[in-house]
Design a protein around this motif. Structure first.
Motif, PDB file in Angstrom:
ATOM      1  N   SER A   5       1.163  -1.129   0.214  1.00  0.00           N
ATOM      2  CA  SER A   5       0.033  -0.089  -0.246  1.00  0.00           C
ATOM      3  C   SER A   5       0.141   1.395   0.106  1.00  0.00           C
ATOM      4  O   SER A   5       1.727   1.814   1.100  1.00  0.00           O
ATOM      5  N   PRO A   6       0.916   2.255  -1.248  1.00  0.00           N
ATOM      6  CA  PRO A   6       1.619   3.164  -0.520  1.00  0.00           C
ATOM      7  C   PRO A   6       1.189   3.988   0.447  1.00  0.00           C
ATOM      8  O   PRO A   6       2.479   4.795   0.407  1.00  0.00           O
ATOM      9  N   PHE A   7       0.106   3.849   0.509  1.00  0.00           N
ATOM     10  CA  PHE A   7      -0.180   5.109   1.927  1.00  0.00           C
ATOM     11  C   PHE A   7      -0.457   4.666   2.889  1.00  0.00           C
ATOM     12  O   PHE A   7      -1.507   3.012   2.830  1.00  0.00           O
ATOM     13  N   VAL A   8      -0.352   4.258   4.600  1.00  0.00           N
ATOM     14  CA  VAL A   8      -0.693   3.724   5.352  1.00  0.00           C
ATOM     15  C   VAL A   8      -0.332   4.406   6.136  1.00  0.00           C
ATOM     16  O   VAL A   8       0.580   5.423   7.037  1.00  0.00           O
ATOM     17  N   LYS A   9      -1.547   4.791   7.182  1.00  0.00           N
ATOM     18  CA  LYS A   9      -2.383   5.800   8.068  1.00  0.00           C
ATOM     19  C   LYS A   9      -2.010   4.334   9.549  1.00  0.00           C
ATOM     20  O   LYS A   9      -2.265   3.377   9.348  1.00  0.00           O
ATOM     21  N   VAL A  10      -1.201   5.281  10.578  1.00  0.00           N
ATOM     22  CA  VAL A  10      -1.437   4.434  11.591  1.00  0.00           C
ATOM     23  C   VAL A  10      -2.733   3.662  12.502  1.00  0.00           C
ATOM     24  O   VAL A  10      -2.849   2.549  12.811  1.00  0.00           O
ATOM     25  N   SER A  11      -3.384   4.293  12.244  1.00  0.00           N
ATOM     26  CA  SER A  11      -4.738   3.970  12.652  1.00  0.00           C
ATOM     27  C   SER A  11      -5.457   3.098  12.061  1.00  0.00           C
ATOM     28  O   SER A  11      -6.138   2.005  12.267  1.00  0.00           O
ATOM     29  N   ALA A  12      -5.728   2.803  10.265  1.00  0.00           N
ATOM     30  CA  ALA A  12      -6.122   1.994   9.960  1.00  0.00           C
ATOM     31  C   ALA A  12      -5.187   0.704  10.152  1.00  0.00           C
ATOM     32  O   ALA A  12      -4.926  -0.424   9.852  1.00  0.00           O
ATOM     33  N   PHE A  13      -3.683   1.131  10.244  1.00  0.00           N
ATOM     34  CA  PHE A  13      -3.567  -0.207  10.327  1.00  0.00           C
ATOM     35  C   PHE A  13      -3.076  -1.069  11.682  1.00  0.00           C
ATOM     36  O   PHE A  13      -3.018  -2.471  11.531  1.00  0.00           O
ATOM     37  N   ALA A  14      -3.338  -0.588  12.601  1.00  0.00           N
ATOM     38  CA  ALA A  14      -3.304  -1.323  13.803  1.00  0.00           C
ATOM     39  C   ALA A  14      -5.129  -1.403  13.829  1.00  0.00           C
ATOM     40  O   ALA A  14      -5.090  -2.767  14.524  1.00  0.00           O
ATOM     41  N   ARG A  15      -5.998  -0.650  13.349  1.00  0.00           N
ATOM     42  CA  ARG A  15      -7.249  -1.927  13.034  1.00  0.00           C
ATOM     43  C   ARG A  15      -7.169  -2.632  12.723  1.00  0.00           C
ATOM     44  O   ARG A  15      -7.850  -3.929  12.612  1.00  0.00           O
ATOM     45  N   LEU A  16      -6.603  -2.862  11.252  1.00  0.00           N
ATOM     46  CA  LEU A  16      -6.303  -4.144  10.613  1.00  0.00           C
ATOM     47  C   LEU A  16      -5.221  -5.295  11.422  1.00  0.00           C
ATOM     48  O   LEU A  16      -6.218  -6.506  11.025  1.00  0.00           O
ATOM     49  N   ALA A  17      -4.484  -4.825  11.608  1.00  0.00           N
ATOM     50  CA  ALA A  17      -3.668  -5.526  12.392  1.00  0.00           C
ATOM     51  C   ALA A  17      -4.049  -6.211  13.967  1.00  0.00           C
ATOM     52  O   ALA A  17      -3.340  -7.429  14.503  1.00  0.00           O
ATOM     53  N   ARG A  18      -4.959  -5.646  14.153  1.00  0.00           N
ATOM     54  CA  ARG A  18      -5.203  -5.629  15.999  1.00  0.00           C
ATOM     55  C   ARG A  18      -5.536  -7.444  16.158  1.00  0.00           C
ATOM     56  O   ARG A  18      -6.125  -7.908  15.043  1.00  0.00           O
ATOM     57  N   GLY A  19      -4.941  -7.752  16.994  1.00  0.00           N
ATOM     58  CA  GLY A  19      -5.167  -9.165  17.430  1.00  0.00           C
ATOM     59  C   GLY A  19      -3.648 -10.071  16.863  1.00  0.00           C
ATOM     60  O   GLY A  19      -3.913 -10.999  17.081  1.00  0.00           O
ATOM     61  N   HIS A  20      -3.581  -9.348  15.414  1.00  0.00           N
ATOM     62  CA  HIS A  20      -2.277 -10.596  14.444  1.00  0.00           C
ATOM     63  C   HIS A  20      -0.256 -10.857  15.555  1.00  0.00           C
ATOM     64  O   HIS A  20      -0.279  -9.645  15.554  1.00  0.00           O
ATOM     65  N   GLU A  21      -0.739 -11.802  15.707  1.00  0.00           N
ATOM     66  CA  GLU A  21       0.837 -11.794  15.939  1.00  0.00           C
ATOM     67  C   GLU A  21       1.534 -13.147  15.566  1.00  0.00           C
ATOM     68  O   GLU A  21       2.431 -12.852  15.804  1.00  0.00           O
ATOM     69  N   GLY A  22       1.432 -13.410  13.708  1.00  0.00           N
ATOM     70  CA  GLY A  22       2.175 -13.574  13.373  1.00  0.00           C
ATOM     71  C   GLY A  22       2.695 -12.368  12.828  1.00  0.00           C
ATOM     72  O   GLY A  22       3.345 -11.819  12.764  1.00  0.00           O
ATOM     73  N   PRO A  23       3.886 -13.551  12.027  1.00  0.00           N
ATOM     74  CA  PRO A  23       5.059 -12.314  10.241  1.00  0.00           C
ATOM     75  C   PRO A  23       3.557 -11.601   9.770  1.00  0.00           C
ATOM     76  O   PRO A  23       3.024 -11.148  10.311  1.00  0.00           O
ATOM     77  N   LEU A  24       4.339 -10.169   9.505  1.00  0.00           N
ATOM     78  CA  LEU A  24       3.806  -9.554   9.090  1.00  0.00           C
ATOM     79  C   LEU A  24       5.365  -8.961   8.040  1.00  0.00           C
ATOM     80  O   LEU A  24       6.217  -8.472   8.499  1.00  0.00           O
ATOM     81  N   ARG A  25       4.848  -8.108   6.982  1.00  0.00           N
ATOM     82  CA  ARG A  25       5.540  -7.542   5.900  1.00  0.00           C
ATOM     83  C   ARG A  25       4.920  -6.141   5.806  1.00  0.00           C
ATOM     84  O   ARG A  25       3.369  -7.202   5.409  1.00  0.00           O
ATOM     85  N   LEU A  26       5.462  -4.833   5.206  1.00  0.00           N
ATOM     86  CA  LEU A  26       4.388  -3.957   4.081  1.00  0.00           C
ATOM     87  C   LEU A  26       6.084  -3.578   3.437  1.00  0.00           C
ATOM     88  O   LEU A  26       6.758  -3.457   3.587  1.00  0.00           O
ATOM     89  N   ILE A  27       5.547  -3.466   2.055  1.00  0.00           N
ATOM     90  CA  ILE A  27       6.051  -2.919   0.877  1.00  0.00           C
ATOM     91  C   ILE A  27       4.974  -1.680   0.849  1.00  0.00           C
ATOM     92  O   ILE A  27       3.609  -1.329   1.013  1.00  0.00           O
ATOM     93  N   THR A  28       5.717   0.018   0.847  1.00  0.00           N
ATOM     94  CA  THR A  28       4.965   0.978   0.775  1.00  0.00           C
ATOM     95  C   THR A  28       6.168   1.938   0.262  1.00  0.00           C
ATOM     96  O   THR A  28       7.415   1.364  -0.475  1.00  0.00           O
TER      97      THR A  28
END
Length: 168
Positions: free
Chosen positions: A29-52
């Motif tokens: 995602s070119p644009f990433v806002k902290v509130s949207a990311f936190a909402r999406l990733a809420r409860g996710h404890e696995g691996p995470l990779r972001l390309i922006t």
């Protein structure tokens, strides 16, 4: 196997997919806002990779957040940047993909008229994962917290200069 076109309720679609996957969350995602990311990733404890994309201009204008990148790193994730990025892709493990026009922002997820598809069909998910991996390999090195510190200082200096120039 299901592939569905989606034009609303992206938050529900992606939260449900993340809950089912239990695997790595990969985001483009070119644009990433902290509130949207936190909402999406809420409860996710696995691996995470972001390309922006790493754009001082985007951060200075507030269309993307350095704080979101800090949050990814704080969760043990990895972030890489790609110039001229426009693609938006969300992969939930190796089982589900969302290909959409929606950036990972509240506007993209909640308010804008966005369109795309959600699929658990391997003929969609596998090539989407291959695309992510090709882009990941082409991207620069993993982001470091010291990069963010430097960028924040540069942006603050730029904004202060622009404010002085506008007031002169």
């Amino acid at each position: 196997m299901v592939t569905q076109l989606v034009d609303a309720a992206w938050d529900c679609v992606m939260t449900a997919a993340l809950g089912r996957s239990g695997g790595e969350l990969r985001i483009v995602s070119p644009f990433v806002k902290v509130s949207a990311f936190a909402r999406l990733a809420r409860g996710h404890e696995g691996p995470l990779r972001l390309i922006t994309r790493f754009s001082h201009e985007d951060w200075a204008k507030g269309v993307s957040d350095i704080a979101a990148l800090r949050e990814v790193l704080a969760r043990g994730g990895a972030v890489r940047g790609v110039r001229n990025l426009h693609a938006k892709l969300y992969l939930f493990g190796d089982s589900e993909a969302v290909v959409t026009s929606a950036n990972l922002t509240s506007a993209g997820i909640d308010r804008n008229h966005e369109f795309g598809l959600h699929s658990d069909d391997t003929t969609v998910v596998a090539p989407s994962g291959e695309y992510f991996e090709r882009l990941w390999r082409r991207a620069g090195p993993d982001l470091r917290p010291t990069d963010l510190d430097r960028w924040e200082a540069e942006i603050q200096a730029r904004l202060a200069t622009e404010a002085r120039t506008a007031g002169a």
